[in-house]
Design a protein around this motif. Structure first.
Motif, PDB file in Angstrom:
ATOM      1  N   GLU A 318       0.848  -1.191   0.000  1.00  0.00           N
ATOM      2  CA  GLU A 318       0.000   0.000   0.000  1.00  0.00           C
ATOM      3  C   GLU A 318       0.886   1.244   0.000  1.00  0.00           C
ATOM      4  OE1 GLU A 318      -2.555  -0.285   3.459  1.00  0.00           O
ATOM      5  OE2 GLU A 318      -2.727  -2.456   3.157  1.00  0.00           O
ATOM      6  N   THR A 319       0.497   2.235  -0.792  1.00  0.00           N
ATOM      7  CA  THR A 319       1.208   3.517  -0.824  1.00  0.00           C
ATOM      8  C   THR A 319       0.181   4.639  -0.756  1.00  0.00           C
ATOM      9  OG1 THR A 319       3.020   2.616  -2.164  1.00  0.00           O
ATOM     10  CG2 THR A 319       2.776   5.012  -2.116  1.00  0.00           C
ATOM     11  N   TYR A 320       0.391   5.561   0.182  1.00  0.00           N
ATOM     12  CA  TYR A 320      -0.534   6.681   0.346  1.00  0.00           C
ATOM     13  C   TYR A 320       0.233   7.994   0.162  1.00  0.00           C
ATOM     14  CZ  TYR A 320      -3.250   2.982   2.582  1.00  0.00           C
ATOM     15  OH  TYR A 320      -3.914   1.799   2.849  1.00  0.00           O
ATOM     16  N   GLN A 321      -0.322   8.862  -0.672  1.00  0.00           N
ATOM     17  CA  GLN A 321       0.295  10.163  -0.919  1.00  0.00           C
ATOM     18  C   GLN A 321      -0.073  11.112   0.226  1.00  0.00           C
ATOM     19  OE1 GLN A 321       2.400  10.540  -3.351  1.00  0.00           O
ATOM     20  NE2 GLN A 321       1.965   8.579  -4.340  1.00  0.00           N
ATOM     21  N   VAL A 322       0.946  11.614   0.908  1.00  0.00           N
ATOM     22  CA  VAL A 322       0.708  12.517   2.041  1.00  0.00           C
ATOM     23  C   VAL A 322       0.518  13.953   1.562  1.00  0.00           C
ATOM     24  CG1 VAL A 322       1.617  13.404   4.215  1.00  0.00           C
ATOM     25  CG2 VAL A 322       1.999  11.018   3.582  1.00  0.00           C
ATOM     26  N   HIS A 323       1.465  14.449   0.794  1.00  0.00           N
ATOM     27  CA  HIS A 323       1.353  15.796   0.207  1.00  0.00           C
ATOM     28  C   HIS A 323       2.076  15.825  -1.141  1.00  0.00           C
ATOM     29  CE1 HIS A 323       4.469  16.592   3.643  1.00  0.00           C
ATOM     30  NE2 HIS A 323       4.997  15.847   2.702  1.00  0.00           N
ATOM     31  N   GLU A 324       1.482  15.121  -2.092  1.00  0.00           N
ATOM     32  CA  GLU A 324       2.044  15.042  -3.445  1.00  0.00           C
ATOM     33  C   GLU A 324       2.117  16.419  -4.097  1.00  0.00           C
ATOM     34  OE1 GLU A 324       3.634  13.445  -6.956  1.00  0.00           O
ATOM     35  OE2 GLU A 324       3.468  12.609  -4.923  1.00  0.00           O
ATOM     36  N   TYR A 325       1.259  17.335  -3.653  1.00  0.00           N
ATOM     37  CA  TYR A 325       1.255  18.687  -4.212  1.00  0.00           C
ATOM     38  C   TYR A 325       2.544  19.453  -3.943  1.00  0.00           C
ATOM     39  CZ  TYR A 325      -0.398  19.191   0.615  1.00  0.00           C
ATOM     40  OH  TYR A 325      -0.531  19.093   1.971  1.00  0.00           O
ATOM     41  N   LEU A 326       3.396  18.935  -3.069  1.00  0.00           N
ATOM     42  CA  LEU A 326       4.672  19.604  -2.793  1.00  0.00           C
ATOM     43  C   LEU A 326       5.774  19.190  -3.770  1.00  0.00           C
ATOM     44  CD1 LEU A 326       4.908  19.541   1.122  1.00  0.00           C
ATOM     45  CD2 LEU A 326       4.137  21.385  -0.372  1.00  0.00           C
ATOM     46  N   ARG A 327       5.499  18.227  -4.629  1.00  0.00           N
ATOM     47  CA  ARG A 327       6.538  17.765  -5.553  1.00  0.00           C
ATOM     48  C   ARG A 327       7.048  18.908  -6.431  1.00  0.00           C
ATOM     49  NH1 ARG A 327       8.314  12.770  -7.109  1.00  0.00           N
ATOM     50  NH2 ARG A 327       6.636  11.720  -5.953  1.00  0.00           N
ATOM     51  N   SER A 328       6.164  19.802  -6.811  1.00  0.00           N
ATOM     52  CA  SER A 328       6.582  20.945  -7.644  1.00  0.00           C
ATOM     53  C   SER A 328       7.313  22.016  -6.845  1.00  0.00           C
ATOM     54  CB  SER A 328       5.360  21.565  -8.329  1.00  0.00           C
ATOM     55  OG  SER A 328       4.445  22.049  -7.362  1.00  0.00           O
ATOM     56  N   LYS A 329       7.325  21.868  -5.498  1.00  0.00           N
ATOM     57  CA  LYS A 329       7.959  22.868  -4.633  1.00  0.00           C
ATOM     58  C   LYS A 329       9.281  22.372  -4.048  1.00  0.00           C
ATOM     59  CE  LYS A 329       4.339  25.664  -4.743  1.00  0.00           C
ATOM     60  NZ  LYS A 329       4.408  27.047  -5.268  1.00  0.00           N
ATOM     61  N   LEU A 330       9.778  21.244  -4.525  1.00  0.00           N
ATOM     62  CA  LEU A 330      10.952  20.631  -3.907  1.00  0.00           C
ATOM     63  C   LEU A 330      12.173  21.542  -3.922  1.00  0.00           C
ATOM     64  CD1 LEU A 330      10.663  16.921  -5.141  1.00  0.00           C
ATOM     65  CD2 LEU A 330      10.061  17.875  -2.906  1.00  0.00           C
ATOM     66  N   CYS A 331      12.299  22.352  -4.945  1.00  0.00           N
ATOM     67  CA  CYS A 331      13.465  23.236  -5.043  1.00  0.00           C
ATOM     68  C   CYS A 331      13.472  24.240  -3.896  1.00  0.00           C
ATOM     69  CB  CYS A 331      13.466  23.954  -6.389  1.00  0.00           C
ATOM     70  SG  CYS A 331      14.975  24.903  -6.688  1.00  0.00           S
TER      71      CYS A 331
END
Length: 448
Positions: A318-331
Motif C-alpha cells: 500500500e502507498t498513500y500520498q501525504v502531500h504530493e502537491y509539494l513535488r513541484s515545490k521541492l526546489c
C-alpha cells in the motif's frame, strides 16, 4: 498618563505565538496501557501526563474518557560537551520508550544524541517516622542521648511522584542516536545511530553488543546511513532498520551475532522516468514501525507513507500520498531545508488506520480498507472541550471550494513531526511545535 497606558499594553498574540527553541516538543509516547503519556522537548525535559479516571454521568453519555493532566516533570538531559571532538552535545530528547510495567512503578528510557537513561517513576504516599539514630529533621543524633529503641512506623503523607535515574548508558555511540526500541523479552533494547545498531541489557551499562555496523573502511565510500530501527513486537530475535536510500532490512539475530547480512531487504524499484536531483532525498525513510500484529511494516518518506508485508519484499502493498502537491515545490523546500524534515508515522490499535504529519499544522489519516485519506488540522480552536476536528482540503487546481487552502499559502514552520496513538483506544496525541494536542474519536475507526 494616557500615553504611558498605551505603551504598557501587551501584545498577547505575540506572546502566544512566541516559542523558545527549548519548548519545542521532540518526541511523544504512550505507555503500554495508554494511561500515561510522555513528551520530551529540545530543552531536555520530560513531561509525563496521567489519564484521570472516567467521571460518571454526562461524560459517559458523551462517550468521553478521562482527561490527561500533568503527572510529573523532570530534567532528563543537560547540555554536554565532547572534549575529544570539540562538539557540543544537545540536551534535546530524541526518543522516549516505556518499558512493560512489572510492579507499581513505571520505567522509561530517554535519549539525546549520545546518552540513554533509564528512569523509574514511582508514587509515595507514606513516610517513615520514629528513627532511632535520626531526629525529625533527618540529622544524626548523638548516640549517648539514645536511651530506648523505637520501632519506626509509616505515616500517611501527601502523594508525591518521584522520578529517579536507575541506569545511564553512555559511550555506546560515536554518531547521533536516532532510535531506541525495547525488546519483547523485557530484558534488552536496541539503540541506533547513523552507522551502527547496538543491543543493550537493561542491567548492564558499561557495554553493549554491536549488531549492525555499516561504516565503510573509507568514509568516502559511504553511500547511506541508518535512519530508524525497531524490534519486532513478538519475536525477540527480529528487528528492522531503515536507510537513507529508502530500503528496509529485516535482520534475524539467530543467523549471526553481527547482522550486517540481512535476512530480507524491502525496497521499491525506482522509476527512471521520475529520477531527479531530489529523488534520493525524498526517498529517505524517516520512520519505520511494526504493526501490532507483527505482519506489516509502516514507513514514512518525505512525500508518502507505505505499508509493507513481511512476506513480500519486491515492493510495498500500500502507498498513500501525504502531500504530493509539494513535488513541484521541492526546489524551494530544499533551499529552506524543509525537505530534510523527519516525519513520524503510527498505527491505530487495530492496524486498520495509519496516521502521519504534514505542514500548516495538518496531519493525515488513511483508512486501509477503503484507501481514503483525510486531512485534519491541529489548532487552538479544536482543543476546546467537545470541539470537533475540522477536515481541510488543499487546493491544487480545478474548482476551488470555500475553506480550501492554497499550496502557496501553507506555513512550513508549523509542522507536525511527532505523534502517538493510544494502544487500545482512538485517542491520539499530536505535537505541534510547543503545543500538545490530545484528541479522542467518538466514532469507530472504520468511519475515519
Amino acid at each position: 498618563m494616557g500615553e504611558d497606558g498605551e505603551n504598557t499594553k501587551i501584545n498577547h498574540s505575540f506572546l502566544r505565538d512566541y516559542v523558545t527553541e527549548a519548548d519545542v516538543i521532540s518526541t511523544v509516547e504512550f505507555n503500554q496501557t495508554g494511561d500515561l503519556l510522555a513528551t520530551g522537548d529540545k530543552g531536555g525535559r520530560v513531561v509525563i501526563f496521567q489519564r484521570e479516571t472516567e467521571s460518571k454521568g454526562e461524560s459517559e453519555e458523551l462517550g468521553e474518557s478521562g482527561e490527561y493532566n500533568v503527572y510529573s516533570t523532570f530534567q532528563s538531559h543537560e547540555p554536554d560537551f565532547d572534549y575529544l571532538k570539540s562538539l557540543e552535545i544537545e540536551e534535546k530528547i530524541n526518543k522516549i520508550r516505556w518499558l512493560p510495567q512489572q510492579n507499581a512503578a513505571h520505567f522509561l528510557l530517554s535519549t539525546n544524541d549520545k546518552t540513554i537513561k533509564l528512569w523509574k517513576v514511582s508514587e509515595r504516599d507514606k513516610r517513615p517516622e520514629g528513627y532511632n539514630l535520626k531526629d525529625e529533621e533527618g540529622r544524626i543524633k548523638d548516640i549517648s542521648t539514645v536511651t530506648s529503641l523505637r520501632v519506626p512506623v509509616l505515616k500517611p503523607t501527601d502523594l508525591m511522584v518521584e522520578v529517579r535515574p536507575r541506569r545511564i548508558f553512555a559511550n555506546g555511540h560515536t554518531y547521533h542516536v536516532n532510535s531506541i526500541s525495547v525488546n519483547s523479552d523485557g530484558e534488552t533494547y536496541l539503540s541506533a545511530d547513523d552507522l551502527r545498531v547496538n543491543m543493550w541489557h537493561l542491567d548492564i551499562t558499561d557495554r553493549s553488543f554491536n549488531i549492525v555496523d555499516i561504516k565503510p573502511a573509507n568514509m568516502e565510500d559511504l553511500t547511506e546511513v541508518i535512519t530508524a530501527a525497531e524490534f519486532h513486537p513478538q519475536h525477540c530475535h527480529l528487528f528492522v532498520y531503515s536507510s537513507s536510500k529508502g530500503t528496509l532490512r529485516l535482520c534475524d539475530m539467530r543467523d549471526s551475532a553481527l547482522c550486517d547480512k540481512h535476512s530480507k531487504i524491502f525496497e521499491e524499484p525506482e522509476d527512471p522516468g521520475n529520477r531527479s536531483f531530489f529523488s534520493e532525498i525524498i526517498s529517505s525513510v524517516s520512520d519505520v514501525k511494526f504493526s501490532h500484529s507483527g505482519r506489516y511494516l509502516l514507513t514514512r518518506d518525505y512525500l508518502t507513507v507505505k505499508v509493507w508485508d513481511l512476506n513480500m519484499e519486491k515492493g510495498p502493498v500500500e502507498t498513500y500520498q501525504v502531500h504530493e502537491y509539494l513535488r513541484s515545490k521541492l526546489c524551494s523546500l530544499y533551499e529552506n531545508d524543509c525537505i530534510f524534515d523527519k516525519f513520524e508515522c503510527v498505527w491505530n490499535s487495530t492496524d486498520s488506520v495509519i496516521m502521519t504529519g504534514a505542514y500548516n499544522s495538518f496531519f493525515r489519516m488513511f483508512d486501509r480498507e477503503t484507501g481514503r485519506g483525510v486531512t485534519l488540522e491541529a489548532w487552538r480552536e479544536s482543543s476546546k472541550p467537545r470541539a470537533v476536528l475540522r477536515t481541510r482540503r488543499i487546493y491544487t487546481g480545478g474548482r476551488r471550494r470555500r475553506g480550501d487552502v492554497g499550496v502557496d499559502s501553507l506555513d512550513f514552520t508549523k509542522k507536525i513531526l511527532h505523534m502517538a496513538w493510544h494502544p487500545a483506544e482512538n485517542i491520539i496525541a499530536i505535537a505541534a511545535t510547543n503545543n500538545l494536542y490530545i484528541f479522542q474519536d467518538r466514532v469507530n475507526a472504520e468511519n475515519m
